[in-house]
Enzyme design. Structure first.
Site, PDB file in Angstrom:
ATOM      1  CB  SER A  14      -0.952   0.053   1.214  1.00  0.00           C
ATOM      2  OG  SER A  14      -1.718  -1.095   1.288  1.00  0.00           O
ATOM      3  CG  LEU A  15       4.935   1.547   0.278  1.00  0.00           C
ATOM      4  CD1 LEU A  15       6.372   1.158  -0.062  1.00  0.00           C
ATOM      5  CD2 LEU A  15       4.930   2.566   1.401  1.00  0.00           C
ATOM      6  N   GLY A  18       1.013   2.071  -7.714  1.00  0.00           N
ATOM      7  CA  GLY A  18       0.162   2.259  -8.896  1.00  0.00           C
ATOM      8  C   GLY A  18       0.031   3.731  -9.236  1.00  0.00           C
ATOM      9  CE1 TYR A  54     -16.033  -4.083   2.833  1.00  0.00           C
ATOM     10  CE2 TYR A  54     -17.601  -5.854   2.437  1.00  0.00           C
ATOM     11  CZ  TYR A  54     -17.331  -4.573   2.873  1.00  0.00           C
ATOM     12  OH  TYR A  54     -18.331  -3.784   3.328  1.00  0.00           O
ATOM     13  CG  ASP A 146       5.374 -10.502  -1.141  1.00  0.00           C
ATOM     14  OD1 ASP A 146       5.714 -10.302   0.032  1.00  0.00           O
ATOM     15  OD2 ASP A 146       4.536  -9.804  -1.759  1.00  0.00           O
ATOM     16  CE  LYS A 186      15.549   5.655  13.892  1.00  0.00           C
ATOM     17  NZ  LYS A 186      16.923   6.019  14.266  1.00  0.00           N
ATOM     18  CB  THR A 190      15.001   2.525   2.385  1.00  0.00           C
ATOM     19  OG1 THR A 190      13.735   3.102   2.676  1.00  0.00           O
ATOM     20  CG2 THR A 190      15.378   2.799   0.947  1.00  0.00           C
ATOM     21  CD  GLN A 191      20.901   1.764   5.201  1.00  0.00           C
ATOM     22  OE1 GLN A 191      21.792   0.962   5.410  1.00  0.00           O
ATOM     23  NE2 GLN A 191      20.715   2.837   5.953  1.00  0.00           N
ATOM     24  CB  CYS A 383     -24.508  -1.831 -13.096  1.00  0.00           C
ATOM     25  SG  CYS A 383     -24.331  -3.413 -13.926  1.00  0.00           S
ATOM     26  CG  HIS A 517     -19.973  -0.476 -14.356  1.00  0.00           C
ATOM     27  ND1 HIS A 517     -20.295  -0.295 -13.026  1.00  0.00           N
ATOM     28  CD2 HIS A 517     -20.368  -1.719 -14.681  1.00  0.00           C
ATOM     29  CE1 HIS A 517     -20.850  -1.398 -12.563  1.00  0.00           C
ATOM     30  NE2 HIS A 517     -20.914  -2.282 -13.545  1.00  0.00           N
ATOM     31  CD  GLU A 519     -18.730   2.989 -12.457  1.00  0.00           C
ATOM     32  OE1 GLU A 519     -19.586   3.419 -13.262  1.00  0.00           O
ATOM     33  OE2 GLU A 519     -18.861   1.914 -11.840  1.00  0.00           O
TER      34      GLU A 519
END
Ligand code: GLN
Length: 545
Positions: A14-15, A18, A54, A146, A186, A190-191, A383, A517, A519
């Site tokens: 979640s950074l 995208g 969800y 991962d 900190k 990252t390192q 819809c 749709h 949107e």
């Protein structure tokens, strides 16, 4: 030949990878380059179509009928480049293809393995149809480390080597957390993350560091030193007020310049950010405010309605007003207590019922349609929301007390029913009513013909439109005459006249239901006409109350 930009994420999920990819693509485009963005999703579902909103947020549908990751929505909204099936692939789809080929005997004699078979398939996906582009941005879902993303990182490693020097750049998006007890940002996570990526053979050229506080120069230099990139290529990325501020913000931090330099291209001039600055001006200096009540099912997770949320914001941009969204759980209205419904919906200047699946909450949505119709509050049904508007009309104006949808089980009054045959650009489409649920809906772009002089033809300014679909059920034309007697006019139909696409109430301030749709096609710099018109109606309503 296209140049490739590979985007990975580290430390946590979640950074906003995208959004970063979409913003960078927009910046490159603003410098005159032709871009396309692709997403690799490491999970084993063939596509996200069968996942719960969800779990995974909205399913974004492309013109060519693919059910894809919601990041493709960001890509399209930021670049205006229509996403395609070929822009999103999952591990599940890759394994499915390989296993099908293995069964056919295509690999006869060979042992089928992750390297080279899976990695070759990933590389082929990245390279397909890229001849007419300057830059292809490939975002790898998940976080480095991962198990699932390993074949993708390995494929990038190989591809970077095969593409040759100067043809690819690796961007790693990480987190620089602020530890309040120490009062410090900190850099260690990252390192570690860069080290993990480098151990897999992919050394990043540019680091995008998400942080809550400004990154001091010293910390920037430290990250550069330990992670083997120039200090300038350590791009601080603070939270923005609006996602549409992100491209200009990244430009100010030097992202596009550093990416070009990493390719050995010296940036010339400035990108043309006019459209982004205009959007920000409209968002920051609104001339009014409206509240839209969205009566839905997955209201606990705004990502489940990502494109809808954005399209409403775009409607606000078009009218220069701030749009507040009140996310309302339809189940709250299930007991049909009118004072409760009124208490919740009266403060809304417009009501919208979005797409949904299943019976839960349906009665609350039907009650909301009735409230909007009777109180003459602008209503937009998308819809499922159009289907509920038809059931409401049949029940309360057509005298069909048990009007329902076959989606909710057997009914003697199927105002909404399953459709097993329809015409598409590729010819007749057939489905079995008890068949597979994955990838079998009426999906993607379909044309519709609008009645001249209808509300919607004046909103669109044309009588021929193409919009994206994702549904299994249709309004039953057997009830058309009865619904039209009740004032609900069928003003848009499929070109063969078989499937209702739009219903409207011309005697209501604004009441439109669409089977598609809209949107999904709205953009901040090109708001969808239906959303622009709906928010204009909400604004008129706000001036009445
Ligand atoms: N569940 C309905 C159908 O399948 C509506 C789907 C939707 O709103 N996207 O037709």
């Amino acid at each position: 030949m296209a140049r490739f930009i590979f985007i990975t994420g580290g430390v946590v999920s979640s950074l906003g990878k995208g959004l970063m990819a979409a913003s960078l693509a927009a910046l490159l485009q603003a410098r005159g380059y032709r871009v396309r963005i692709r997403k690799f999703d490491p999970y084993l579902n063939v596509d996200p179509g069968t996942m719960s909103p969800y779990q995974h947020g909205e399913v974004y549908v492309t013109d060519d009928g693919a059910e894809t990751d919601l990041d493709l929505g960001h890509y399209e909204r930021f670049t205006g480049v229509s996403a395609r099936q070929a822009d999103n692939v999952t591990s599940g789809r890759i394994y499915q293809q390989i296993i099908q080929r293995e069964r056919r005997g295509d690999y006869l004699g060979a042992t089928v393995q992750v390297v080279p078979h899976v990695t070759d398939a990933i590389k082929a996906f990245a390279l397909a149809e890229t001849d007419d582009l300057d830059f292809v941005l490939c975002e790898i879902g998940g976080t480095v480390g991962d198990i699932e993303s390993l074949p993708f990182i390995e494929a990038i490693r190989q591809l970077r080597n095969e593409l040759g020097r100067g043809q690819s750049v690796s961007i790693h998006v990480t987190l620089v957390p602020y530890i309040s007890a120490a009062g410090e940002l900190k850099t260690k996570p990252t390192q570690h993350s860069v080290r993990e990526l480098a151990a897999l053979g992919v050394a990043p050229d540019v680091l995008v560091c998400r942080c809550e506080k400004p990154l001091p120069d010293g910390e920037r230099a430290k990250i550069g030193l330990f992670c083997n990139v120039p200090k300038e290529a350590v791009i601080p990325a603070l939270d923005a007020d609006s996602i549409y501020a992100v491209p200009a913000q990244y430009h100010a931090e030097g992202l596009d310049d550093e990416v070009l330099r990493a390719f050995g291209i010296e940036p010339r001039g400035e990108p043309d950010l006019e459209r982004w600055l205009d959007i920000m001006d409209r968002l920051q200096n609104p001339e009014g405010e409206v509240t839209v009540g969205v009566v839905g099912k997955y209201v606990g997770l705004p990502d489940a309605y990502k494109s809808l949320n954005e399209a409403l914001v775009h409607g606000g941009i078009a009218n220069r007003v701030k749009v507040n969204i009140d996310w309302i759980d339809a189940e709250l209205f299930e007991n049909e207590d009118e004072s409760e419904i009124a208490a919740r919906l009266e403060p809304c200047h417009a009501i919208l019922v979005p797409g949904a699946f299943g019976h839960r909450g349906a009665e609350g949505k039907i009650a909301s349609v009735r409230f909007a119709r009777e109180r003459e509050i602008p209503y937009f049904g998308i819809c499922f929301g159009m289907q509920m508007a038809c059931i409401e009309g049949a029940r309360n104006l057509g005298g069909v007390a048990n009007a329902s949808s076959t989606e909710f089980g057997h009914t003697d009054e199927p105002v909404v029913g399953i459709i097993t045959e329809w015409m598409s650009a590729e010819g007749i489409q057939k489905r079995e009513s008890g068949g597979d649920l994955g990838g079998t809906m009426r999906l993607g772009a379909y044309e519709a013909k609008l009645t001249g002089n209808s509300v919607v033809s004046s909103i669109y300014g044309t009588t021929s439109i193409s919009e994206r679909h994702r549904h299994r059920y249709e309004v039953n034309t057997g009830y058309r005459a009865m619904l039209e007697d009740g004032g609900l006019v069928f003003s848009g139909m499929s070109p063969d006249g078989m499937l209702p696409e739009i219903v409207e109430r011309p005697d209501h301030p604004w009441f439109v239901g669409v089977q598609f749709h809209p949107e999904l096609k709205s953009k901040p710099f090109d708001p969808h006409p239906l959303f622009a018109s709906f928010i204009a109606a909400a604004l008129r309503q706000s001036r009445l109350v």
